[in-house]
Design an enzyme around this catalytic site. Structure first.
Site, short mmCIF file in Angstrom:
data_model
loop_
_atom_site.label_atom_id
_atom_site.label_comp_id
_atom_site.label_asym_id
_atom_site.label_seq_id
_atom_site.Cartn_x
_atom_site.Cartn_y
_atom_site.Cartn_z
N ARG A 1 100.89 26.46 28.70
CA ARG A 1 99.89 26.88 29.78
C ARG A 1 98.90 25.47 29.84
O ARG A 1 98.70 24.33 29.08
CB ARG A 1 98.80 27.91 28.71
N ARG B 1 83.59 33.89 20.78
CA ARG B 1 82.03 33.16 20.98
C ARG B 1 81.20 33.23 19.70
O ARG B 1 80.46 32.33 19.49
CB ARG B 1 81.53 33.35 22.22
N ARG C 1 99.23 42.23 27.65
CA ARG C 1 98.42 42.79 28.68
C ARG C 1 99.81 43.53 29.45
O ARG C 1 99.47 44.51 29.94
CB ARG C 1 97.60 42.15 29.71
N LYS D 1 87.38 40.71 23.04
CA LYS D 1 87.99 39.41 22.54
C LYS D 1 87.09 38.27 22.97
O LYS D 1 86.83 37.38 22.10
CB LYS D 1 89.45 39.39 23.31
N SER D 2 86.61 38.08 24.26
CA SER D 2 85.93 36.77 24.83
C SER D 2 84.73 36.70 23.89
O SER D 2 84.22 35.61 23.32
CB SER D 2 85.37 37.12 26.06
N GLY E 1 94.52 31.11 24.53
CA GLY E 1 93.94 30.25 25.45
C GLY E 1 92.60 29.79 25.24
O GLY E 1 92.18 28.78 25.30
N ASP F 1 91.94 39.81 34.17
CA ASP F 1 92.91 40.17 33.11
C ASP F 1 93.32 41.71 33.18
O ASP F 1 94.25 42.05 32.31
CB ASP F 1 92.22 40.11 31.54
N ARG G 1 102.00 36.44 35.27
CA ARG G 1 101.58 37.76 35.54
C ARG G 1 101.87 38.29 36.81
O ARG G 1 102.24 39.76 36.84
CB ARG G 1 100.25 38.10 35.05
#
Ligand code: SPQ
Length: 757
Positions: free
Chosen positions: A443, A347, A710, A342-343, A415, A637, A668
């Site tokens: 957030r 990008r 998650r 995902k990250s 986020g 995560d 979390r």
């Protein structure tokens, strides 16, 4: 609530109004009114209980006589059916076609009462006000024109739906002198049916509807008219498929009604037909001149504009509730490739868009978070083809080529999108607004807006420091800073790096502990100069990005569910292929190994500047540990599922230094502790972590993920070791990072049923 509601025209729309009013308790008595030819329909409406009684229009006046003395004329009271239908009504809803409204006003005029509110449902509003003016001389102040943007293919009261207006838009178009109380009552009436009510003037309404409803109908009728004639000669329809059916669906609408609508809104429609003609001429020209690049641009823009339209429906879609029902027991076996990181996917879009040239991406994560970033860049004018099977082609616009978005950039649950974009957009020559869903809007954003402000950025947040973010672009006015981050956050670091690419002088960020470094690595891959000196990374505005191909490996954060699942379920043996093992992300492997997990890292290689490997994991009994704090940012995560591992381990596991977990998609720490306790696990939340007494059994029960992807997946995995079934509520957001989870985990051996409602 109205004592008496009169509905004139009890067809699909009028019938649905009556049904909804009855269901919502908004009217005590409902009276129908219609023409002689509507008799059967009105009888049906009464038989179905949609209306209580009805009257049929009749021409002329009837004198009423004293029923006991027929010679005595009580005379001045009329038994005219129109009068009887509307007499004493608090509200009259005119639900007839627009072309008949003037005639209805004429019938109502003798009985028009200032104690009644009149409204209609016509799809053109200027024509309704004009008809009222012709009949009454002025527009009555108790006439509140309205238009529910809802319909169905069928007609007649039998097709009426109690929820036809629920979650549909409804536009009220009062005149300047319309009584505000009457407007308010009609607004509440429609809101009572669940309609989303807007108020605007009639001309604005008619302009919008001409473009989004009337013109498409004309186009569909015109196309089918043209092709229908062709079909008579060459049977082309025989071979037409779904696309033709979808596109031409609205050409099945009622021709009389659409003739009337077009006539009523002609002044708005004619200029649009001219524009459409010009657009077709443009496409004709592009084709004739072999200008396929422009043709692509036109189609790509249209596709992204349609996506913008579809995005509006995301709120109801996201609020669709998804529940996972997990049978206890099972083991994970086989081979799998989890979706892309995902990250890195985020990008790849950002840097590919800012690059010069064309970037090809493989392995892109087609999940809601990364797609939100993709849409944001399309909204800023970047042409992006795909994704198709994880492949994308990004036509980079260069570092200074982004265009002002026409609307707010909606980033859903993500986020990463919001924090990284805030840095990138702070130094652009245009303003922008970043919004997100309920979780994202809660957030903390000060962690990025405060250092950005030090660079000269102008970003407004809510008082609490949360989204929406209102960014005033400060092109050429940002100045580099030397920032020491108070928390270990890759998002803050990346945000400042992106802002630094538009700032004067050097921008340096020092992190208190290593965090994921995908931004730095990918920038280097795009030939952008990045200086790394220990924990300090530095960029300047001097440099450009040159397009490069990107191969996104599988996301270790998604693989983590299977690493834990196979480690806790006896008999498991799993191979996870092509997983990204960037050392800033492998904390989960280190922590599981410290707990005694059996994980082999095989076939290590480098793909596009990122280390990748296959991970072989076999069941092994786990033991509790004190998790070393230096591993926390490297597994940030993965803690929801690591808490499940801890619950299955022998002895106590203690996590400290992880207060960041409290500000993720949910808190979390709290949400996992609550859920584990429901399942009978001794899990004590602390300010910055959790203490879990493992070894005991995990029981069954119902837990909620609080909309956190998650957590939903972590509790599903707990099912492998539970002694009874687990139900996980609120799982829709699994689609933000891992839409394939439920199918994949089932294939590998967990009995999970997904229920949508
Ligand atoms: O994007 P988002 O919603 O913040 O996603 C999460 C996740 O669990 O998927 C965090 F909730 O991942 C973050 C991660 O926690 C992704 C990320 C990144 O791509 O830079 C960095 C981490 O956040 P942070 O706040 O520690 O920088």
């Amino acid at each position: 609530m109205f004592n008496k509601l009169c509905v004139i025209g009890v067809g699909l729309i009028g019938g649905s109004v009556a049904k909804a009013a009855r269901a919502q308790g908004l009217a005590k008595t409902i009276v129908g009114y219609g023409r002689a030819q509507d008799l059967v329909n009105l009888q049906t409406a009464k038989r179905l209980g949609v209306i209580d009684e009805f009257y049929i229009e009749s021409v002329g006046w009837v004198e009423e006589r004293n029923p006991t003395n027929h010679t005595a004329n009580v005379g001045l009271r009329y038994a005219n059916p129109t009068y009887q239908a509307v007499e004493g009504a608090d509200c009259v809803v005119i639900a007839t076609p627009v072309a008949s409204i003037e005639a209805i006003f004429t019938q109502l005029k003798p009985f028009w009462s200032e104690n009644t509110i009149y409204t209609d449902v016509g799809s053109t509003k200027g024509s309704v006000l004009a008809a009222a003016e012709r009949v009454f001389g002025v527009i009555p102040d108790n006439l509140v024109p309205a238009h529910p943007i809802a319909g169905a293919e069928q007609s007649g009261v039998e097709a009426a739906l109690v929820d036809l207006f629920s979650h549909k838009r409804l536009i009220i178009t009062p005149a300047s002198h319309t009584n505000p109380d009457a407007v308010q009552k009609i607004k509440q009436f429609w809101q009572g049916f669940g309609a989303l009510v807007s108020i605007m003037d009639a001309q604005h309404h008619d302009g919008i509807l001409a473009a989004t409803s009337h013109l498409p109908h004309i186009l569909a009728f015109a196309l089918v008219d043209m092709l229908g004639h062709k079909d008579e000669q060459t049977e082309i329809f025989k071979y037409a498929a779904g696309g033709f059916r979808d596109f031409t669906r609205i050409a099945s609408s009622d021709p009389t009604m659409w003739k009337d609508i077009c006539a009523a809104n002609k002044s708005e429609i004619l200029p649009l037909i001219e524009q459409l003609r010009a657009e077709l001429a443009k496409i004709h020209g592009l084709l004739a001149n072999d200008d396929y690049q422009q043709l692509f641009s036109t189609f790509a823009y249209a596709k992204s504009a349609r996506q913008r339209f579809l995005n509006q429906f995301e709120v109801p879609t996201m609020s669709k509730s998804i529940t996972f029902h997990v049978q206890n027991g099972g083991k994970l076996q086989g081979e799998a490739r989890v979706p892309g990181d995902k990250s890195m996917s985020h990008r790849s879009i950002m840097l590919g868009s800012l690059a010069e040239g064309v970037t090809h991406v493989k392995g892109f994560l087609e999940a809601e978070d990364a797609l939100a970033t993709l849409q944001a860049f399309r909204d800023m004018g970047v042409e992006i083809e795909g994704p198709v099977n994880g492949e994308l082609t990004i036509h980079g616009v260069g570092k200074h080529g982004l265009k002002a978005p026409k609307n707010d950039l909606y980033l859903g649950n993500s986020g990463t999108s919001m924090r990284l974009l805030s840095g990138l957009l702070a130094g652009q020559p245009f303003n922008s607004v970043l919004t997100g869903d309920k979780s994202l809007s809660g957030r903390p954003m000060k962690r990025v807006t405060e250092p950005l402000a030090k660079m000269g950025a102008d970003i407004k947040t809510t008082e609490k420091g949360t989204a929406p973010l209102y960014i005033t672009g400060k092109a050429g006015q940002l100045t580099g800073i030397d920032y020491v981050m108070p928390m270990a956050s890759a998002q803050v670091k990346s945000c400042l790096i992106l802002a630094g690419m538009y700032a004067q002088g050097e921008t340096s960020v020092t992190e208190p502990a290593p965090t994921r470094d995908h931004t730095e690595r990918m920038l280097a891959g795009f030939s952008y100069p990045v200086k790394q000196d220990g924990s300090k990374v530095t960029v300047t505005a001097d440099g450009k990005l040159i397009a490069a191909d990107i191969d996104v490996p599988s996301d270790i954060s998604s693989a983590a569910f299977f690493l834990v699942g196979a480690s806790i379920a006896e008999g498991s043996d799993l191979l996870l292929k092509h997983v990204g093992i960037n050392p800033t992300r492998t904390g989960v492997i280190d922590i599981l190994r410290l707990m005694g997990a059996n994980i082999e890292v095989l076939n290590e290689r480098e793909v596009g500047g990122e280390p990748v490997a296959d991970l072989h994991v076999v069941y092994s009994p786990l033991k509790g540990i004190d998790i070393p704090e230096h591993l926390v940012p490297l597994a940030i995560d993965e803690f929801p599922v690591l808490f499940v591992a801890a619950a299955c381990a022998e002895g106590q596991t203690r996590l400290t230094g992880a207060e960041e977990l409290r500000v993720k998609e949910s808190d979390r720490i709290q949400v996992m502790a609550d859920g584990l306790q429901i399942l009978g696990v001794d899990a004590q939340p602390t300010e910055d972590g959790m203490i879990i007494q493992g070894g005991g059994n995990i029981g069954g029960g119902t837990v909620t993920s609080h909309g956190d992807h998650r957590i939903a997946m972590a509790f599903s995995i707990a099912g492998l070791r539970a002694s009874a079934p687990i139900t996980v509520l609120d799982c829709a957001n699994v689609n933000t990072s891992f839409p394939e989870f439920k199918d994949l985990v089932k294939n590998l051996g967990l009995d999970l049923v997904c229920e949508e409602s």
